[in-house]
Design a protein around this motif. Structure first.
Motif, PDB file in Angstrom:
ATOM      1  N   PRO A  44       0.744  -1.108  -0.190  1.00 34.35           N
ATOM      2  CA  PRO A  44       0.195  -0.085   0.043  1.00 34.35           C
ATOM      3  C   PRO A  44       0.673   1.114   0.003  1.00 34.35           C
ATOM      4  O   PRO A  44       1.867   1.373   0.875  1.00 34.35           O
ATOM      5  N   TYR A  45       0.572   2.060  -1.022  1.00 33.25           N
ATOM      6  CA  TYR A  45       1.501   3.313  -1.012  1.00 33.25           C
ATOM      7  C   TYR A  45       0.844   4.294   0.071  1.00 33.25           C
ATOM      8  O   TYR A  45       1.450   5.424   0.389  1.00 33.25           O
ATOM      9  N   MET A  46      -0.254   4.158   0.648  1.00 31.37           N
ATOM     10  CA  MET A  46      -0.793   5.151   1.510  1.00 31.37           C
ATOM     11  C   MET A  46      -0.187   5.238   2.732  1.00 31.37           C
ATOM     12  O   MET A  46       0.301   4.170   3.100  1.00 31.37           O
ATOM     13  N   GLN A  47      -0.142   6.205   3.603  1.00 33.43           N
ATOM     14  CA  GLN A  47       0.393   6.303   4.857  1.00 33.43           C
ATOM     15  C   GLN A  47      -0.571   5.647   5.881  1.00 33.43           C
ATOM     16  O   GLN A  47      -1.977   5.829   5.727  1.00 33.43           O
ATOM     17  N   PRO A  48      -0.344   5.039   7.094  1.00 36.60           N
ATOM     18  CA  PRO A  48      -1.249   4.679   8.033  1.00 36.60           C
ATOM     19  C   PRO A  48      -1.816   6.007   8.441  1.00 36.60           C
ATOM     20  O   PRO A  48      -1.606   7.258   8.260  1.00 36.60           O
ATOM     21  N   PRO A  49      -3.133   5.748   8.899  1.00 38.95           N
ATOM     22  CA  PRO A  49      -4.121   6.933   9.292  1.00 38.95           C
ATOM     23  C   PRO A  49      -3.419   7.672  10.589  1.00 38.95           C
ATOM     24  O   PRO A  49      -2.613   7.263  11.259  1.00 38.95           O
ATOM     25  N   GLU A  50      -3.845   8.914  10.615  1.00 40.11           N
ATOM     26  CA  GLU A  50      -3.281   9.591  11.658  1.00 40.11           C
ATOM     27  C   GLU A  50      -3.376   9.273  13.159  1.00 40.11           C
ATOM     28  O   GLU A  50      -2.619   9.241  13.763  1.00 40.11           O
ATOM     29  N   THR A  51      -4.598   8.500  13.243  1.00 41.55           N
ATOM     30  CA  THR A  51      -4.829   7.910  14.997  1.00 41.55           C
ATOM     31  C   THR A  51      -3.808   6.737  14.931  1.00 41.55           C
ATOM     32  O   THR A  51      -3.207   6.681  16.239  1.00 41.55           O
ATOM     33  N   SER A 297     -11.752   0.199  14.541  1.00 40.86           N
ATOM     34  CA  SER A 297     -12.837   0.835  13.560  1.00 40.86           C
ATOM     35  C   SER A 297     -12.109   1.489  12.378  1.00 40.86           C
ATOM     36  O   SER A 297     -12.576   2.166  11.656  1.00 40.86           O
ATOM     37  N   GLU A 298     -10.864   1.637  12.410  1.00 41.31           N
ATOM     38  CA  GLU A 298     -10.069   2.536  11.948  1.00 41.31           C
ATOM     39  C   GLU A 298      -9.620   1.986  10.428  1.00 41.31           C
ATOM     40  O   GLU A 298      -9.339   0.737  10.109  1.00 41.31           O
ATOM     41  N   SER A 299      -9.467   2.774   9.317  1.00 42.31           N
ATOM     42  CA  SER A 299      -8.685   2.473   8.040  1.00 42.31           C
ATOM     43  C   SER A 299      -8.190   3.566   7.338  1.00 42.31           C
ATOM     44  O   SER A 299      -8.631   4.558   7.712  1.00 42.31           O
ATOM     45  N   VAL A 300      -7.353   3.153   6.473  1.00 40.84           N
ATOM     46  CA  VAL A 300      -6.830   4.432   5.773  1.00 40.84           C
ATOM     47  C   VAL A 300      -8.261   4.899   4.853  1.00 40.84           C
ATOM     48  O   VAL A 300      -9.202   4.099   4.977  1.00 40.84           O
ATOM     49  N   ASP A 301      -7.927   6.070   4.285  1.00 44.09           N
ATOM     50  CA  ASP A 301      -9.353   6.537   3.677  1.00 44.09           C
ATOM     51  C   ASP A 301      -9.622   5.674   2.139  1.00 44.09           C
ATOM     52  O   ASP A 301      -8.794   5.742   1.565  1.00 44.09           O
TER      53      ASP A 301
END
Lengths: 393, 393
Positions: A44-51, A297-301
């Motif tokens: 995955p190229y996205m960064q982990p979520p801010e949380t 409950s988190e995930s990347v966008d």
């Protein structure tokens, strides 16, 4: 021979795919990585979520005693409680910490399950195209992987699965949302699969497990829901990781959840705790356990992946590619314009586009494109995709 | 049978030791954990060094892109470079990143090595008393563990090892400093072991590996030095973890280092990278790799373990216990005053002291005491140790 014959054979068999990746690396070295369109990796190229970052800082700042020490092999009870609470809602099942075992990712979890259930010669059935590592995992523990082709749209061919079940079958392993096809199996097909397994278990007087590998469960589009296997069949286990939905595949954290209705649950739980230890995992990484406990409950966008899917699907459709639009994951599995998918992947390489032949996933005549890349890469690759298909159409 | 026969058998065989741990838990529940003297677990009581905490904060605060993504299966090149640089001095050998593979602890590393080298039926020889998990690790990959008793002072019985080598032997696995005995094998004995292996390899026309499991290498006393196996024998691999010296066993981080002089090094390296992946480890946890890269020369303050060793050894000697004072580790392996070590462990439980029978380590007639506990526990347990031995002496 200095290494195990088995491993030497594996190395030789996979040399063609290694060569392909080496060719990709060579192209990047010549042309610069930024000028090569790499759709070959599910990284995955996205960064982990801010949380995730906030919780990591909080853990780093805390002075908790023993935070990095051993804990029970199945994981911290408070972490398993947190996972169970989330799963209770997600699967509408009465799951407690006793049904959850934290693992080193889904790959670790699958090895733990297979070590626990497979006797020598047992078969594991999986629908193809499939994640090829499954073959290694079954083999690691004396089992054999048996693939059953899906329908052309990559949905389950339940009649074919039923026919494939024998008195050697120990498990059916599904992966939905699916790598490499992006397909999600419908509730109806999962329910029917459950009925088939119940009937065949009775007929053969044999426990057959339904295993569901679900690391892409949160990466779905257009309101798609991934049905729970727990409602469909009692002897079932879910295995997953946080690699894709939190963009942390390098951290090796996931879990196994056992259907609270499973027979012989105690044996399974004890067996898996033992397997987790003796396979050398011992326990899932402590710090990551603490982290994910607070990120259920988190995930990347996911909307970013939805947008990339549109970009890629629209672009490729305009070029004349044929494919099933994936309801989930960040993979697209278009048909190769020629039967020889390896040759077509080479044609794409001529355009500095890296893809993986479907043959590498038990789905010859296709290519796998991982669209966990930035939008620009997708846009810039389109002329190359068009040029490549024109050579053959 | 719902789980694998093999796993069910393991569970049954280990039920006695599980019962013993359950008895310990029961005693803690009745008397309060603070009133039970627990010497049964090798779970370091010390906190990780301050530098570990500082580096963890720095990593948590950094905004590095892709810090939690997949990396090459053997680990980040910069981490392996850092490890190699340290090993170069420690082993006085020309080790580069290409000879280092990051693993999920030493347990993960050993499984990766054995998966890579064992053909079905191959034997692994280990000196006993030994870490019993070795038996599982060999079995996981189709091999068999063959134990060879050490001398009564737990030093290597090299003649016995030589006799045990057959045309099925694929590896000799040593663990020095040793769990459970605390013994450290001398340079002379390692050199002679190397000579034996060279001779036997030639005689049998067979590659035999020397594997050294060294998680306690930094936990040594009175200026003891742990000799390097690399100088003694070319076909050798070191496997270790940061669990004990950094007090982070829950984090699952360690590495394998291959002797730069090993034959067929390329096959070994490729095989181990594949094994690391297909066993489900995929790679060692990313964040911990980054951390240990900067902590190569670090360890907890070993003088604390030295002090505890004195406290325990002096106390037990005064009570009349017989033991070899351990040059390393945080374990003491005293002789049980009666042949039945399980019975003696039960007598200790009557005094609220938890120990593990030597039988659990292939060393019957002994008990293992882990002195990674606070000083007060050692002091307060002494009357109980005395009372227990008086029952039999």
């Amino acid at each position: 021979m200095t290494i195990a014959t088995h491993i030497a054979t594996f190395l030789e068999k996979s040399s063609w795919i290694r060569k392909m990746f080496e060719e990709g690396a060579r192209l990047k070295a010549i042309h610069g990585a930024e000028n090569v369109f790499d759709f070959s990796l599910g990284n995955p190229y996205m960064q982990p979520p801010e949380t995730f970052k906030e919780k990591l800082k909080a853990i780093a700042d805390s002075e908790q005693i023993g935070a990095h020490a051993y804990m029970p092999n199945p994981g911290y009870p408070f972490v398993r409680q947190s996972v169970a609470q989330y799963l209770k809602k997600e699967h509408n099942a009465d799951i407690t910490e006793n049904e959850v075992l934290m693992t080193c990712g889904a790959a670790g979890g699958l090895n733990v399950i297979l070590k626990t259930i497979l006797d020598p010669g047992d078969e594991v059935i999986t629908p193809a195209p499939y994640f090829v590592e499954y073959g290694f995992y079954a083999d690691n523990h004396g089992g054999t992987l048996k693939t059953v082709q899906t329908h052309p749209d990559f949905t389950l061919d339940l009649d074919a699965i039923e026919k494939a079940i024998t008195n050697k079958t120990k498990a059916v392993l599904i992966n939905s949302p699916n790598n490499p096809t992006g397909q999600v199996y419908s509730k109806e097909s999962i329910d029917r699969l459950g009925e088939i397994l119940s009937r065949k278990s009775r007929e053969l007087d044999r426990t057959i497990y339904l295993l569901s590998d679900e690391p892409y469960r949160k990466i779905v589009f257009d309101g798609t829901r991934v049905p729970s296997i727990f409602a469909a069949y009692p002897n079932s286990l879910v295995v997953t990781s946080y690699s894709k939905d939190l963009s942390i595949p390098g951290e090796r954290i996931g879990f196994i959840a056992i259907n609270p209705e499973a027979q012989y649950k105690t044996d399974l739980v004890s067996g898996m705790a033992l397997a987790n230890r003796i396979l050398g995992f011992v326990n899932a990484p402590a710090l990551m356990q603490r982290l994910v406990a607070e990120l259920q409950s988190e995930s990347v966008d996911i909307s970013h992946y939805a947008r990339k899917r549109e970009l890629l699907c629209n672009g490729l459709r305009d070029c004349g590619y044929d494919f099933v639009k994936p309801p989930g994951t960040f993979y697209l599995f278009p048909r190769s314009p020629i039967a020889d998918d390896v040759k077509f992947v080479q044609a794409l390489q001529d355009e500095l586009i890296l893809a993986v032949p479907g043959s590498g996933f038990g789905g010859p005549g296709h290519i796998r494109l991982a669209f966990c890349v930035d939008d620009q890469t997708i846009a810039d690759a389109m002329p190359g995709f068009e040029k490549a298909i024109r050579k053959f159409k």
